[in-house]
Design a protein around this motif. Structure first.
Motif, PDB file in Angstrom:
ATOM      1  N   PHE A  19      -8.677   9.781   3.581  1.00 48.63           N
ATOM      2  CA  PHE A  19      -7.510   9.550   4.435  1.00 48.63           C
ATOM      3  C   PHE A  19      -6.426   8.878   3.601  1.00 48.63           C
ATOM      4  CE2 PHE A  19      -4.906   6.795   7.038  1.00 48.63           C
ATOM      5  CZ  PHE A  19      -4.580   7.581   8.141  1.00 48.63           C
ATOM      6  N   ILE A  20      -5.218   9.464   3.649  1.00 49.98           N
ATOM      7  CA  ILE A  20      -4.081   8.912   2.903  1.00 49.98           C
ATOM      8  C   ILE A  20      -2.992   8.491   3.891  1.00 49.98           C
ATOM      9  CG2 ILE A  20      -2.336   9.329   1.136  1.00 49.98           C
ATOM     10  CD1 ILE A  20      -5.039   9.457  -0.050  1.00 49.98           C
ATOM     11  N   HIS A  21      -2.600   7.218   3.826  1.00 49.05           N
ATOM     12  CA  HIS A  21      -1.568   6.699   4.727  1.00 49.05           C
ATOM     13  C   HIS A  21      -0.175   6.961   4.156  1.00 49.05           C
ATOM     14  CE1 HIS A  21      -0.465   3.314   2.117  1.00 49.05           C
ATOM     15  NE2 HIS A  21      -1.769   3.200   1.829  1.00 49.05           N
ATOM     16  N   GLY A  22       0.847   6.496   4.853  1.00 50.51           N
ATOM     17  CA  GLY A  22       2.219   6.651   4.395  1.00 50.51           C
ATOM     18  C   GLY A  22       2.975   5.338   4.437  1.00 50.51           C
ATOM     19  N   GLN A  36       0.200  11.741  -9.906  1.00 53.04           N
ATOM     20  CA  GLN A  36      -0.596  10.561 -10.250  1.00 53.04           C
ATOM     21  C   GLN A  36      -1.293   9.977  -9.020  1.00 53.04           C
ATOM     22  OE1 GLN A  36       2.568  11.064 -12.023  1.00 53.04           O
ATOM     23  NE2 GLN A  36       1.054  11.903 -13.454  1.00 53.04           N
ATOM     24  N   TYR A  37      -0.600   9.960  -7.878  1.00 52.06           N
ATOM     25  CA  TYR A  37      -1.245   9.513  -6.639  1.00 52.06           C
ATOM     26  C   TYR A  37      -2.422  10.430  -6.310  1.00 52.06           C
ATOM     27  CZ  TYR A  37       2.687   6.359  -5.669  1.00 52.06           C
ATOM     28  OH  TYR A  37       3.612   5.352  -5.740  1.00 52.06           O
ATOM     29  N   ALA A  38      -2.234  11.727  -6.512  1.00 45.88           N
ATOM     30  CA  ALA A  38      -3.307  12.684  -6.259  1.00 45.88           C
ATOM     31  C   ALA A  38      -4.473  12.453  -7.219  1.00 45.88           C
ATOM     32  CB  ALA A  38      -2.779  14.112  -6.407  1.00 45.88           C
ATOM     33  N   GLU A  39      -4.161  12.164  -8.469  1.00 41.43           N
ATOM     34  CA  GLU A  39      -5.200  11.890  -9.460  1.00 41.43           C
ATOM     35  C   GLU A  39      -6.040  10.687  -9.050  1.00 41.43           C
ATOM     36  OE1 GLU A  39      -5.562  10.496 -14.152  1.00 41.43           O
ATOM     37  OE2 GLU A  39      -3.656  11.311 -13.407  1.00 41.43           O
ATOM     38  N   VAL A  40      -5.388   9.636  -8.563  1.00 48.85           N
ATOM     39  CA  VAL A  40      -6.114   8.444  -8.114  1.00 48.85           C
ATOM     40  C   VAL A  40      -7.058   8.790  -6.970  1.00 48.85           C
ATOM     41  CG1 VAL A  40      -5.887   6.182  -7.028  1.00 48.85           C
ATOM     42  CG2 VAL A  40      -4.346   6.820  -8.890  1.00 48.85           C
ATOM     43  N   GLY A  41      -6.548   9.521  -5.981  1.00 53.79           N
ATOM     44  CA  GLY A  41      -7.376   9.877  -4.835  1.00 53.79           C
ATOM     45  C   GLY A  41      -8.578  10.705  -5.231  1.00 53.79           C
ATOM     46  N   GLY A  86       1.103  10.767   3.099  1.00 48.25           N
ATOM     47  CA  GLY A  86      -0.202  11.396   3.023  1.00 48.25           C
ATOM     48  C   GLY A  86      -0.110  12.901   2.940  1.00 48.25           C
ATOM     49  N   PHE A  87       0.981  13.482   3.501  1.00 47.40           N
ATOM     50  CA  PHE A  87       1.144  14.935   3.422  1.00 47.40           C
ATOM     51  C   PHE A  87       1.378  15.405   1.989  1.00 47.40           C
ATOM     52  CE2 PHE A  87       4.734  18.038   3.190  1.00 47.40           C
ATOM     53  CZ  PHE A  87       3.948  19.174   3.155  1.00 47.40           C
ATOM     54  N   PRO A  88       2.427  14.914   1.288  1.00 48.22           N
ATOM     55  CA  PRO A  88       2.624  15.422  -0.077  1.00 48.22           C
ATOM     56  C   PRO A  88       1.509  15.051  -1.037  1.00 48.22           C
ATOM     57  CG  PRO A  88       4.186  13.665   0.411  1.00 48.22           C
ATOM     58  CD  PRO A  88       3.524  14.016   1.697  1.00 48.22           C
ATOM     59  N   ILE A  89       0.852  13.897  -0.819  1.00 44.97           N
ATOM     60  CA  ILE A  89      -0.234  13.519  -1.722  1.00 44.97           C
ATOM     61  C   ILE A  89      -1.444  14.429  -1.516  1.00 44.97           C
ATOM     62  CG2 ILE A  89      -1.874  11.712  -2.348  1.00 44.97           C
ATOM     63  CD1 ILE A  89       0.329   9.668  -1.692  1.00 44.97           C
ATOM     64  N   THR A  90      -1.835  14.661  -0.257  1.00 45.81           N
ATOM     65  CA  THR A  90      -2.977  15.560  -0.026  1.00 45.81           C
ATOM     66  C   THR A  90      -2.635  16.989  -0.427  1.00 45.81           C
ATOM     67  OG1 THR A  90      -2.325  15.837   2.303  1.00 45.81           O
ATOM     68  CG2 THR A  90      -3.967  14.150   1.821  1.00 45.81           C
ATOM     69  N   CYS A  91      -1.351  17.352  -0.297  1.00 41.62           N
ATOM     70  CA  CYS A  91      -0.923  18.678  -0.736  1.00 41.62           C
ATOM     71  C   CYS A  91      -1.120  18.834  -2.244  1.00 41.62           C
ATOM     72  CB  CYS A  91       0.544  18.897  -0.368  1.00 41.62           C
ATOM     73  SG  CYS A  91       1.228  20.481  -0.913  1.00 41.62           S
ATOM     74  N   ARG A  92      -0.751  17.797  -3.012  1.00 38.67           N
ATOM     75  CA  ARG A  92      -0.948  17.865  -4.462  1.00 38.67           C
ATOM     76  C   ARG A  92      -2.426  17.832  -4.818  1.00 38.67           C
ATOM     77  NH1 ARG A  92       3.994  18.029  -2.533  1.00 38.67           N
ATOM     78  NH2 ARG A  92       5.582  18.311  -4.163  1.00 38.67           N
ATOM     79  N   ILE A  93      -3.230  17.109  -4.055  1.00 42.05           N
ATOM     80  CA  ILE A  93      -4.672  17.143  -4.284  1.00 42.05           C
ATOM     81  C   ILE A  93      -5.193  18.565  -4.080  1.00 42.05           C
ATOM     82  CG2 ILE A  93      -6.912  16.390  -3.374  1.00 42.05           C
ATOM     83  CD1 ILE A  93      -5.671  13.667  -2.817  1.00 42.05           C
ATOM     84  N   SER A  95       7.731  19.224   0.633  1.00 41.74           N
ATOM     85  CA  SER A  95       7.663  20.679   0.708  1.00 41.74           C
ATOM     86  C   SER A  95       6.401  21.096  -0.026  1.00 41.74           C
ATOM     87  CB  SER A  95       8.896  21.322   0.062  1.00 41.74           C
ATOM     88  OG  SER A  95       9.000  20.964  -1.304  1.00 41.74           O
ATOM     89  N   VAL A  96       5.916  22.267   0.278  1.00 38.25           N
ATOM     90  CA  VAL A  96       4.702  22.759  -0.373  1.00 38.25           C
ATOM     91  C   VAL A  96       5.105  23.554  -1.611  1.00 38.25           C
ATOM     92  CG1 VAL A  96       2.593  24.095  -0.092  1.00 38.25           C
ATOM     93  CG2 VAL A  96       3.562  22.888   1.864  1.00 38.25           C
TER      94      VAL A  96
END
Length: 397
Positions: free
Chosen positions: A103-106, A158-163, A183-190, A316-317
């Motif tokens: 779970f990623i918050h904002g 980098q946030y995605a890498e951490v997660g 949480g949307f753009p971070i999970t999208c990059r993950i 954006s995706v």
């Protein structure tokens, strides 16, 4: 990357300093009958300030958070940025085959956004026929009790890498993700960087859509028109914070780091105007604000994600779009509300659910709705059932 148990324990001297700052607060004047037209009403801030000074008990809420939330820290090495100590909640289910979920918050949230969602996903009462989850709620770098990046250029990747590295360190070689706001753009990059290998599906409660080019699009319903009006309101009347935080976060940071009431007003405005008539209690608000005030790096650190992530493209995706299953939950009082026909091309959309109520902080405002959507998406008969190898979420399968 050793895991260490963590408990919130704010030093007494920080509580004393906060009290001193509250005591010398100077409030602005206000125009007659202005209400919310110019921002947070003076009456609201005065009431919250008085409660903060004379009635709010941080130690009580600190103790509740520690007893309720299993918290940990772990060092995560980020390529090109050194090692960061990351704070997270790790609440497991009694079901061994529970589905690992990150779970990623904002902003202006924190790990608190997952507080009500955790029991609904890990151990729902009276629900034997729904999937269970192991939930990891990470304080993203610069927020809450996670260490802040020390160098420039800490972007969404980098946030995605951490997660991803956190989930792998916890033994979850395959997992799913959920997030709204940042949480949307971070999970999208993950999903884009690790999709198919480690990340097996993603879900967001902040679906982003583009105006369709086709003139053959079906006519919009009344609800869809209301959603676009909400989006128009946000872009017209509620983006001042975004422009400041994405261009000059350091300048704003001096005020928010020095004035607890300034921080309170800055965030309280969003809590009220971005939610769907959620009945915020004063102590609830003050706990939310206190997490930012007492955060490891201070309130300024959380602003910099707007600058570093490139706000023009963050929400954006990117192409090519992730191919792993994507689920979307639509809440009518979010800050960006698009018709389902506009969001179905965000990726491999396998699930969409529209709700009658709820706003930007869906996991906190309507946790039962969000939990139900995740169960439907990943449960038996759901479009993403079984995406994590050997982790169905059910004890009897």
């Amino acid at each position: 990357m050793t895991e260490f148990p963590f408990e919130i324990s704010i030093p007494d001297e920080k509580l004393v300093l906060l009290q001193k700052k509250l005591e010398v607060t100077r409030l602005p004047d206000e125009l007659e009958d202005s209400g919310w037209a110019y921002g947070v009403p003076l009456e609201d801030v005065r009431r919250l300030l008085e409660r903060w000074k004379t009635g709010y008990d941080w130690r009580k809420h600190e103790s509740q958070l520690n007893s309720e939330l299993p918290q940990f820290t772990r060092d995560i090495h980020v390529d090109g940025h050194g090692t960061l100590n990351i704070h997270y909640i790790h609440k497991t289910s009694e079901v061994a085959t529970a589905i690992p979920l990150l779970f990623i918050h904002g902003w202006p949230g924190s790990f608190l956004e997952a507080r009500k969602l955790l029991p609904l996903l890990t151990k729902p009462e009276g629900s034997v026929n729904v999937p269970k989850f192991h939930v990891v709620a990470m304080s993203i770098p610069g927020f809450g009790f996670s260490q802040s990046p020390r160098t420039k250029g800490f972007r969404l990747e980098q946030y995605a890498e951490v997660g991803n590295k956190l989930m792998l360190a916890l033994g979850y070689d395959e997992y799913v993700t959920q997030g709204g706001d940042w949480g949307f753009p971070i999970t999208c990059r993950i999903a884009k960087m690790y999709g198919g290998t480690y990340s097996k599906a993603w879900h967001t409660n902040m679906p982003i859509g583009d105006v369709p080019e086709s003139t053959t699009e079906p006519a919009l319903t009344g609800k869809e028109k209301a959603g676009l009006e909400r989006t128009s309101w946000f872009r017209r009347a509620s983006v001042g914070y975004l422009m400041q935080q994405s261009t000059q976060p350091q300048t704003l940071g001096y005020s928010l780091s020095d004035s607890p009431v300034g921080l309170l007003a800055w965030i309280y405005e969003k809590l009220v105007t971005w939610s769907d008539a959620y009945p915020w209690e004063d102590d609830e608000v003050l706990t939310w604000i206190s997490i930012h005030w007492f955060s490891r790096a201070g309130p300024t650190a959380s602003l910099r994600i707007y600058f570093e992530a490139d706000i023009n493209t963050a929400f954006s995706v990117p192409e090519p779009r992730p191919t792993i299953p994507l689920g979307l939950s639509h809440f009518p009082k979010d800050i960006l509300v698009f018709p389902q026909s506009w969001t179905r091309d965000m990726g491999n959309v396998v699930f969409q659910q529209e709700h009658e109520s709820g706003g930007h902080f869906a996991a906190y405002e309507r946790p039962e709705y969000l939990a139900d959507d995740l169960r439907k998406m990943f449960g038996k008969g759901g479009p993403a059932f079984g995406v994590v190898s050997g982790k169905t979420g059910y004890a009897d399968l």
